[in-house]
Design a protein around this motif. Structure first.
Motif, PDB file in Angstrom:
ATOM      1  N   ARG A 202     -14.920   2.946 -17.079  1.00  0.00           N
ATOM      2  CA  ARG A 202     -13.581   3.009 -16.490  1.00  0.00           C
ATOM      3  C   ARG A 202     -13.135   1.642 -15.976  1.00  0.00           C
ATOM      4  NH1 ARG A 202     -15.418   7.961 -14.272  1.00  0.00           N
ATOM      5  NH2 ARG A 202     -15.897   6.913 -12.299  1.00  0.00           N
ATOM      6  N   GLU A 203     -14.082   0.900 -15.409  1.00  0.00           N
ATOM      7  CA  GLU A 203     -13.741  -0.430 -14.896  1.00  0.00           C
ATOM      8  C   GLU A 203     -13.495  -1.442 -16.006  1.00  0.00           C
ATOM      9  OE1 GLU A 203     -17.049  -1.361 -12.444  1.00  0.00           O
ATOM     10  OE2 GLU A 203     -16.289  -0.271 -10.688  1.00  0.00           O
ATOM     11  N   SER A 204     -13.873  -1.105 -17.242  1.00  0.00           N
ATOM     12  CA  SER A 204     -13.757  -2.066 -18.335  1.00  0.00           C
ATOM     13  C   SER A 204     -12.310  -2.428 -18.643  1.00  0.00           C
ATOM     14  CB  SER A 204     -14.428  -1.519 -19.599  1.00  0.00           C
ATOM     15  OG  SER A 204     -13.755  -0.364 -20.052  1.00  0.00           O
ATOM     16  N   LYS A 205     -11.351  -1.561 -18.278  1.00  0.00           N
ATOM     17  CA  LYS A 205      -9.950  -1.887 -18.594  1.00  0.00           C
ATOM     18  C   LYS A 205      -9.508  -3.171 -17.916  1.00  0.00           C
ATOM     19  CE  LYS A 205      -8.086   1.277 -15.061  1.00  0.00           C
ATOM     20  NZ  LYS A 205      -7.275   2.499 -14.877  1.00  0.00           N
ATOM     21  N   GLU A 206     -10.031  -3.450 -16.716  1.00  0.00           N
ATOM     22  CA  GLU A 206      -9.681  -4.705 -16.038  1.00  0.00           C
ATOM     23  C   GLU A 206     -10.407  -5.880 -16.669  1.00  0.00           C
ATOM     24  OE1 GLU A 206      -7.296  -4.997 -13.946  1.00  0.00           O
ATOM     25  OE2 GLU A 206      -6.952  -2.838 -13.961  1.00  0.00           O
ATOM     26  N   ARG A 207     -11.679  -5.685 -17.051  1.00  0.00           N
ATOM     27  CA  ARG A 207     -12.410  -6.766 -17.726  1.00  0.00           C
ATOM     28  C   ARG A 207     -11.756  -7.105 -19.049  1.00  0.00           C
ATOM     29  NH1 ARG A 207     -16.896  -3.661 -16.138  1.00  0.00           N
ATOM     30  NH2 ARG A 207     -17.214  -2.913 -18.266  1.00  0.00           N
ATOM     31  N   VAL A 208     -11.390  -6.067 -19.807  1.00  0.00           N
ATOM     32  CA  VAL A 208     -10.790  -6.276 -21.131  1.00  0.00           C
ATOM     33  C   VAL A 208      -9.447  -6.993 -21.011  1.00  0.00           C
ATOM     34  CG1 VAL A 208      -9.750  -5.076 -23.095  1.00  0.00           C
ATOM     35  CG2 VAL A 208     -12.006  -4.377 -22.251  1.00  0.00           C
TER      36      VAL A 208
END
Length: 511
Positions: free
Chosen positions: A42-48
């Motif tokens: 879920r947190e990957s959207k900010e990393r991406v």
């Protein structure tokens, strides 16, 4: 616009392919990830989003929906960052859908757009090849793992921008090649030639290694139990490539592969502390991960100070010892992990440790000794084939100039005995490779006792009121002793030694 890329995660010790579907539509800018993602996903959207921006790539702010299929499998790998980022770029028309055909992507992204290594690349690559993928893109940290799998091209790329340029055709990406630093691990430093005296214990360890038998040692402090156990791996046969791949998969998923390391060629040796929990031993967590019994697969699990482990921890060992696998059930998954290991355990004969020692007096009361030894249940003892006492080494043995047999010499005999077993079991199509893994039906087919041997075993069985399991295990050890001697039939001499190795401590679970 719709786009599709492919990533991967793991289930148990196997890889699992994930379809990453991306849809871009008009609406309030934002990103929703669906398909049972865990916190890291879920947190990957900010990393991406930040990685794409810092890679110098721009697109118009729109509404993004990312679906991770199949939706009923929990996704817990940060390695889905890369396929999600590329899916977004395809959906925005920056790269074409055709450019990612036949490719799978597995890497975490930093905020600068650099690719980072993840756990479980080896099983992911194996599954990708099985599913017909021709290429895999990943971080250079994971390249040596992926290169162990033949039939798939491995592209080790450092930055997201490099992958985008390669997929657009602006630059040509070259497949990775194995690193020269991949040595498969250091050689054994511990050797049996270092052990002075202890001839019976060394003989018991040779038999245990030759037949894959579990072994329990009891002796006073300083008698050499730990020293012997740590040299046990040095006399085991070399792993086959199939075994090495399976062990490497497990260590890849557990995140225990040293940086850039490829195939593990040495058999595992695990020695957890006695404060280790039952969950750490057996495996588990909200999304099950391998425990010590699985990390010892095709190797050795050494439990020092056995009675100091909690009763719950010891009891959970019974299933993996008996079945060679362990099933861990949780809300989101029920997974089976392999656990074909040799258990080597060590203990003191009493709480103070000096019972039976010729130079020290034991101050323990009989009830204290009984409580101490009863911490190890009868059913667990019943599953340990060899029970031996390890006496204190005498001064004359410790200072003797004559050196004992080296591990290499012992390993030759062990390997020859294992080959006899493998040939025997292969002819029967049994799927096992050592005597310790035989069930009762195989034992009846492969273990022929002479009349004198059968008579000796019958008398001992009646006198000690043994269980059927103990009966089978004595015959298995006798079969291994015969294999070491190069003999087809199990004679009275072989059974006598097997009985001695089973009864040396008087701790048999049936007594």
């Amino acid at each position: 616009m719709f786009a599709r890329t492919y990533g991967a995660t793991t289930q148990g010790i196997d890889g699992f392919i994930i379809d990453v579907e991306v849809d871009v539509s008009a609406g309030l800018p934002g990103t929703d990830i669906v398909g049972m993602p865990d916190t890291a996903v879920r947190e990957s959207k900010e990393r991406v989003r930040t990685a794409i921006k810092n890679s110098g790539i721009r697109y118009a702010p729109q509404r993004h929906t990312i679906n991770l299929a199949p939706a009923d499998i929990k996704k817990d790998s940060s390695g889905l960052d890369l396929p999600m980022a590329l899916g977004l770029l395809i959906a925005h028309g920056i790269i074409s859908q055709e450019s990612v055909q036949g490719a799978i992507f597995a890497a975490e992204l930093s905020l600068e757009g650099e690719l980072r290594g993840i756990h479980g690349i080896l099983p992911m690559t194996i599954k990708a090849r099985e599913r017909g993928f021709r290429k895999i893109f990943l971080s250079p940290e994971n390249a040596n793992e992926a290169l162990l799998v033949e039939g798939i091209e491995v592209y080790a790329v450092r930055k997201l921008s490099e992958i985008v340029d390669g997929l657009k055709g602006a630059v040509k990406l070259a497949p990775a090649s194995p690193s020269d630093s991949d040595d498969g691990g250091a050689l054994d430093e511990d050797d049996f030639s270092d052990v002075q005296g202890q001839f019976q214990a060394k003989r018991a360890m040779e038999i245990a290694a030759a037949g894959g038998h579990n072994l329990l040692m009891a002796g006073s402090p300083g008698s050499g139990k730990t020293m012997l156990a740590r040299r046990f791996s040095s006399i085991l046969p070399a792993m086959t490539r199939a075994e090495a791949l399976e062990v490497t998969k497990i260590y890849s998923i557990a995140g225990l592969l040293e940086g850039g390391r490829g195939l593990i060629r040495q058999r595992p040796f695990r020695s957890p502390h006695h404060t280790t929990s039952a969950t750490a031993i057996i495996g588990g967590g909200s999304f099950p991960r391998p425990g010590e019994v699985t990390l010892s697969h095709h190797g050795v699990l050494f439990l020092d100070e056995l009675p100091e482990f909690s009763k719950q921890t010891l009891e959970v060992l019974r299933q993996p010892i008996e079945d060679g696998r362990v099933t861990v059930s949780r809300v989101h998954a029920s997974l089976t992990f392999p656990s074909q290991f040799i258990l080597i355990a060590a203990m003191n004969p009493c709480p103070c440790g000096w019972q039976g020692d010729s130079s020290h007096s034991c101050n323990c009361l009989p009830n204290e000794i009984k409580r101490y030894t009863r911490k190890i249940s009868g059913p667990l003892l019943d599953r340990i084939d060899i029970h031996i006492r390890v006496p204190r080494v005498e001064y004359r043995e410790l200072t003797a100039e004559a050196q004992g047999e080296s591990s290499a010499i012992i390993r030759k005999r062990v390997t020859a005995a294992r080959k006899r077993q493998l040939d025997r079991f292969s002819a029967l199509g049994s799927g096992i490779f050592c005597n310790g893994q035989m069930n009762h039906a195989l034992l009846k087919k492969t273990c022929k006792l002479t009349p004198a041997a059968q008579n000796l075993l019958g008398n001992f069985f009646t006198a000690k009121h043994l269980s059927a399991r103990s009966y089978d295990r004595i015959i298995k050890v006798g079969r291994t002793i015969a294999d070491l001697a190069g003999e087809n039939n199990i004679t009275e001499r072989h059974i006598a030694e097997a009985i001695q190795l089973r009864n040396d401590m008087g701790l048999d679970g049936d007594c």
